[in-house]
Design a protein around this motif. Structure first.
Motif, PDB file in Angstrom:
ATOM      1  N   ALA A 380       0.824  -1.210   0.000  1.00 47.15           N
ATOM      2  CA  ALA A 380       0.000   0.000   0.000  1.00 47.15           C
ATOM      3  C   ALA A 380       0.861   1.264   0.000  1.00 47.15           C
ATOM      4  O   ALA A 380       0.471   2.295  -0.549  1.00 47.15           O
ATOM      5  CB  ALA A 380      -0.917  -0.002   1.226  1.00 47.15           C
ATOM      6  N   LEU A 381       2.062   1.171   0.600  1.00 48.17           N
ATOM      7  CA  LEU A 381       2.948   2.343   0.658  1.00 48.17           C
ATOM      8  C   LEU A 381       3.385   2.784  -0.736  1.00 48.17           C
ATOM      9  O   LEU A 381       3.675   3.949  -0.957  1.00 48.17           O
ATOM     10  CB  LEU A 381       4.197   2.007   1.492  1.00 48.17           C
ATOM     11  N   SER A 382       3.445   1.824  -1.667  1.00 48.11           N
ATOM     12  CA  SER A 382       3.934   2.182  -3.011  1.00 48.11           C
ATOM     13  C   SER A 382       2.779   2.385  -3.994  1.00 48.11           C
ATOM     14  O   SER A 382       2.986   2.826  -5.112  1.00 48.11           O
ATOM     15  CB  SER A 382       4.846   1.074  -3.537  1.00 48.11           C
ATOM     16  N   ALA A 383       1.555   2.002  -3.568  1.00 43.62           N
ATOM     17  CA  ALA A 383       0.441   1.990  -4.533  1.00 43.62           C
ATOM     18  C   ALA A 383      -0.037   3.409  -4.862  1.00 43.62           C
ATOM     19  O   ALA A 383       0.151   4.337  -4.065  1.00 43.62           O
ATOM     20  CB  ALA A 383      -0.718   1.178  -3.953  1.00 43.62           C
ATOM     21  N   GLU A 384      -0.671   3.523  -6.022  1.00 39.43           N
ATOM     22  CA  GLU A 384      -1.258   4.805  -6.409  1.00 39.43           C
ATOM     23  C   GLU A 384      -2.609   4.914  -5.716  1.00 39.43           C
ATOM     24  O   GLU A 384      -3.436   3.993  -5.840  1.00 39.43           O
ATOM     25  CB  GLU A 384      -1.469   4.794  -7.924  1.00 39.43           C
ATOM     26  N   GLY A 385      -2.833   5.968  -4.953  1.00 41.36           N
ATOM     27  CA  GLY A 385      -4.131   6.132  -4.299  1.00 41.36           C
ATOM     28  C   GLY A 385      -4.127   5.588  -2.881  1.00 41.36           C
ATOM     29  O   GLY A 385      -3.090   5.262  -2.310  1.00 41.36           O
ATOM     30  N   VAL A 386      -5.356   5.477  -2.336  1.00 38.65           N
ATOM     31  CA  VAL A 386      -5.518   5.152  -0.910  1.00 38.65           C
ATOM     32  C   VAL A 386      -5.887   3.671  -0.739  1.00 38.65           C
ATOM     33  O   VAL A 386      -6.709   3.145  -1.477  1.00 38.65           O
ATOM     34  CB  VAL A 386      -6.624   6.054  -0.294  1.00 38.65           C
ATOM     35  N   SER A 387      -5.274   3.033   0.238  1.00 37.53           N
ATOM     36  CA  SER A 387      -5.631   1.647   0.598  1.00 37.53           C
ATOM     37  C   SER A 387      -6.126   1.618   2.033  1.00 37.53           C
ATOM     38  O   SER A 387      -5.671   2.413   2.868  1.00 37.53           O
ATOM     39  CB  SER A 387      -4.415   0.723   0.521  1.00 37.53           C
ATOM     40  N   GLN A 388      -7.025   0.664   2.294  1.00 36.05           N
ATOM     41  CA  GLN A 388      -7.440   0.401   3.677  1.00 36.05           C
ATOM     42  C   GLN A 388      -6.979  -1.004   4.007  1.00 36.05           C
ATOM     43  O   GLN A 388      -7.190  -1.921   3.218  1.00 36.05           O
ATOM     44  CB  GLN A 388      -8.958   0.416   3.782  1.00 36.05           C
ATOM     45  N   ILE A 389      -6.361  -1.167   5.165  1.00 36.17           N
ATOM     46  CA  ILE A 389      -5.936  -2.514   5.572  1.00 36.17           C
ATOM     47  C   ILE A 389      -6.651  -2.848   6.864  1.00 36.17           C
ATOM     48  O   ILE A 389      -6.379  -2.250   7.911  1.00 36.17           O
ATOM     49  CB  ILE A 389      -4.411  -2.581   5.715  1.00 36.17           C
ATOM     50  N   LYS A 390      -7.572  -3.800   6.763  1.00 34.86           N
ATOM     51  CA  LYS A 390      -8.382  -4.155   7.937  1.00 34.86           C
ATOM     52  C   LYS A 390      -7.704  -5.269   8.743  1.00 34.86           C
ATOM     53  O   LYS A 390      -6.757  -5.886   8.272  1.00 34.86           O
ATOM     54  CB  LYS A 390      -9.761  -4.631   7.467  1.00 34.86           C
ATOM     55  N   ASP A 391      -8.249  -5.538   9.908  1.00 33.99           N
ATOM     56  CA  ASP A 391      -7.771  -6.630  10.784  1.00 33.99           C
ATOM     57  C   ASP A 391      -6.293  -6.493  11.123  1.00 33.99           C
ATOM     58  O   ASP A 391      -5.541  -7.484  11.069  1.00 33.99           O
ATOM     59  CB  ASP A 391      -8.049  -8.009  10.143  1.00 33.99           C
ATOM     60  N   ILE A 392      -5.899  -5.276  11.495  1.00 30.83           N
ATOM     61  CA  ILE A 392      -4.479  -5.076  11.775  1.00 30.83           C
ATOM     62  C   ILE A 392      -4.058  -5.697  13.112  1.00 30.83           C
ATOM     63  O   ILE A 392      -2.891  -5.646  13.475  1.00 30.83           O
ATOM     64  CB  ILE A 392      -4.080  -3.581  11.719  1.00 30.83           C
ATOM     65  N   TYR A 393      -5.020  -6.329  13.807  1.00 34.26           N
ATOM     66  CA  TYR A 393      -4.609  -7.033  15.034  1.00 34.26           C
ATOM     67  C   TYR A 393      -3.595  -8.121  14.703  1.00 34.26           C
ATOM     68  O   TYR A 393      -2.749  -8.459  15.519  1.00 34.26           O
ATOM     69  CB  TYR A 393      -5.832  -7.595  15.794  1.00 34.26           C
ATOM     70  N   HIS A 394      -3.669  -8.669  13.493  1.00 34.99           N
ATOM     71  CA  HIS A 394      -2.648  -9.655  13.079  1.00 34.99           C
ATOM     72  C   HIS A 394      -1.262  -9.003  13.108  1.00 34.99           C
ATOM     73  O   HIS A 394      -0.301  -9.600  13.579  1.00 34.99           O
ATOM     74  CB  HIS A 394      -2.893 -10.118  11.639  1.00 34.99           C
ATOM     75  N   ILE A 395      -1.184  -7.767  12.569  1.00 40.05           N
ATOM     76  CA  ILE A 395       0.106  -7.076  12.460  1.00 40.05           C
ATOM     77  C   ILE A 395       0.640  -6.735  13.851  1.00 40.05           C
ATOM     78  O   ILE A 395       1.833  -6.861  14.125  1.00 40.05           O
ATOM     79  CB  ILE A 395      -0.054  -5.800  11.591  1.00 40.05           C
TER      80      ILE A 395
END
Ligand code: UD1
Length: 418
Positions: A380-395
């Motif tokens: 997502a850091l390199s992608a064009e535009g906005v990303s949402q990353i759900k369930d970050i409890y894994h991270i």
């Protein structure tokens, strides 16, 4: 549940201090059961570490945490059982088994279920315990372990150098009667760190040149203070995040020799690396060149835990990369999510082929597992535009202050409640 919102396309540049290793601190917390009073330094603040402390407290230990220091007093234990909800919280709770058996002469733990990386059986742990004199019975989803006589040293050959099984044998054997020899053990730096903790506590453990582990049982272990080694996987992940954005990063508080299998891949990808005794500097090219082949192997081979972030990087590389996953059956779950961003990834069993594309685009994503979630953030850091990353409890199981660190490197992202 919280999620990340990442606006991609920013070049990362800056410094990150690497935390203590999750996979080192967990077995060391289990080892505190064999020692009266332990002080562990450089402990990362992670949900997996909190889960391990909850297990210790359930067993009757007194645990105090202050910043990155954890003190554990285990002079008076009140239980030898790990109930289901605590086992479910973290699969690696199974590493408490060896220490509980050694300390209490018995243990009752709920069977660790399958998980996102495949079935993850524990047959190697159990057959090794039997060799050491443990009787094991299954009872309604619980493993009932008893030691009818005494734990006795044994010659144990592992079919596969399992990290958890090696740790469990070490924990069960250091106060057993006589000598234990572990042939074909895991050789990860986290195993060496556990041995260092146990040696300081008075255990007689030697690791031979070919990796064979020799343990001479001693009656008791004594209080100890120990500083946990840096997290080589956290470090590898930040290198990937800098690489994918064409950026530059300085990692401090690392042991570069633990990452020797990762550097050649990054160099093949066109990154410049400057390596000092406890610092790594990475300069990425504008566009990454695809590494030809990434094969995960037991240490000192390429670590399976770094496969997912490297896959994110290869998605935007010039050329194609073949991945061969030799450790876990089901470790390409991030591939489907990466495809939602426009990545060209084909998975066939243990093989994945990634054909690099010039750009990914932002998308709504769900973290699939710990390293997979980190890989999606990297993409997502390199992608064009906005990303949402759900369930970050894994991270959050494995990365302390991931969002804060990325922001300090220049990432535009925020963490919001979903
Ligand atoms: C540890 C790490 C994990 C890392 C993995 C491999 C911790 C807390 N976790 O996990 O981050 O990805 O090492 O480097 O340290 N196996 C069996 N039978 C057994 C034990 C293992 O078949 O009794 C298989 C597993 O299913 C897997 C492989 O062996 O396919 C490797 O597992 P293992 O080395 O035991 O990994 P963990 O200790 O679970």
């Amino acid at each position: 549940m919280a999620k990340y919102i990442v606006e991609g396309g920013r070049r990362l540049d800056g410094e990150v201090e690497i935390h203590g290793a999750k996979n080192a601190v967990l077995p060391i917390l289990a080892a505190t059961l064999l020692v009266g009073k332990s002080t562990i330094l450089n402990c990362p603040s992670l949900s997996d570490v909190a889960a391990a402390c909850a297990i210790l407290e359930h067993l009757g230990a007194r645990v105090t945490k202050e910043a990155d220091r954890i003190e554990v007093l285990t002079d008076q234990l009140t239980s030898s059982t790990i109930p289901e909800h605590l086992m479910r919280e973290m699969r690696s709770s199974v590493v408490f088994l060896g220490a509980i058996i050694a300390r209490c002469g018995k243990a009752r733990v709920s069977m660790p279920g399958g998980c996102e990386l495949g079935p993850r059986p524990i047959d190697l742990h159990l057959s090794a315990f039997e060799k050491l004199g443990v009787k094991i019975e299954e009872d309604h989803g619980y493993l009932e372990c008893t030691v009818p006589d005494k734990l006795r040293g044994a010659n144990i050959t592992l079919d596969f150098p399992s990290v958890g099984a090696t740790e469990n044998i070490m924990l069960a054997a250091c106060t057993a009667l006589g000598e234990t020899v572990i042939h074909n053990p895991a050789r990860e730096p986290e195993i060496v760190d556990l041995a260092a903790f146990l040696q300081k506590a008075g255990a007689k453990i030697e690791i031979g040149e070919n990796g064979t582990i020799y343990i001479q049982g001693v009656p008791d272990l004594v209080g100890v203070e120990h500083r946990v080694i840096p997290d080589r996987i956290e470090a590898a992940t930040y290198l990937c995040c800098a690489a994918i954005t064409g950026g530059r990063v300085v990692l401090r508080e690392v042991i570069p020799s633990h990452m020797n299998a990762i550097f050649p891949i990054l160099e093949e990808a066109g990154c410049g690396l400057a390596i000092k005794p406890d610092t790594i500097v990475l300069h990425a090219p504008k566009r990454i060149l695809a590494p030809k082949m990434i094969r995960t192997m037991p240490y000192p081979g390429f670590p399976t835990d770094a496969q997912s972030p490297l896959m994110a990087v290869s998605c935007v590389a010039e050329g194609s990369t073949i991945f061969i996953e030799n450790i876990f059956e089901n470790r390409y779950k991030q591939a489907g999510e990466l495809a939602r961003m426009g990545a060209k990834v084909k998975v066939e069993g243990r093989v994945a082929v990634v054909e690099g594309v010039p750009k990914l685009h932002g998308a709504e994503l769900v973290s699939t597992d710990l390293r997979g979630g980190a890989a999606l953030t990297c993409a997502a850091l390199s992608a064009e535009g906005v990303s949402q990353i759900k369930d970050i409890y894994h991270i959050e199981r494995g990365y302390q202050d991931f969002d804060k660190n990325l922001k300090s490197l220049g990432a535009i992202m925020e963490t919001v409640d979903d």
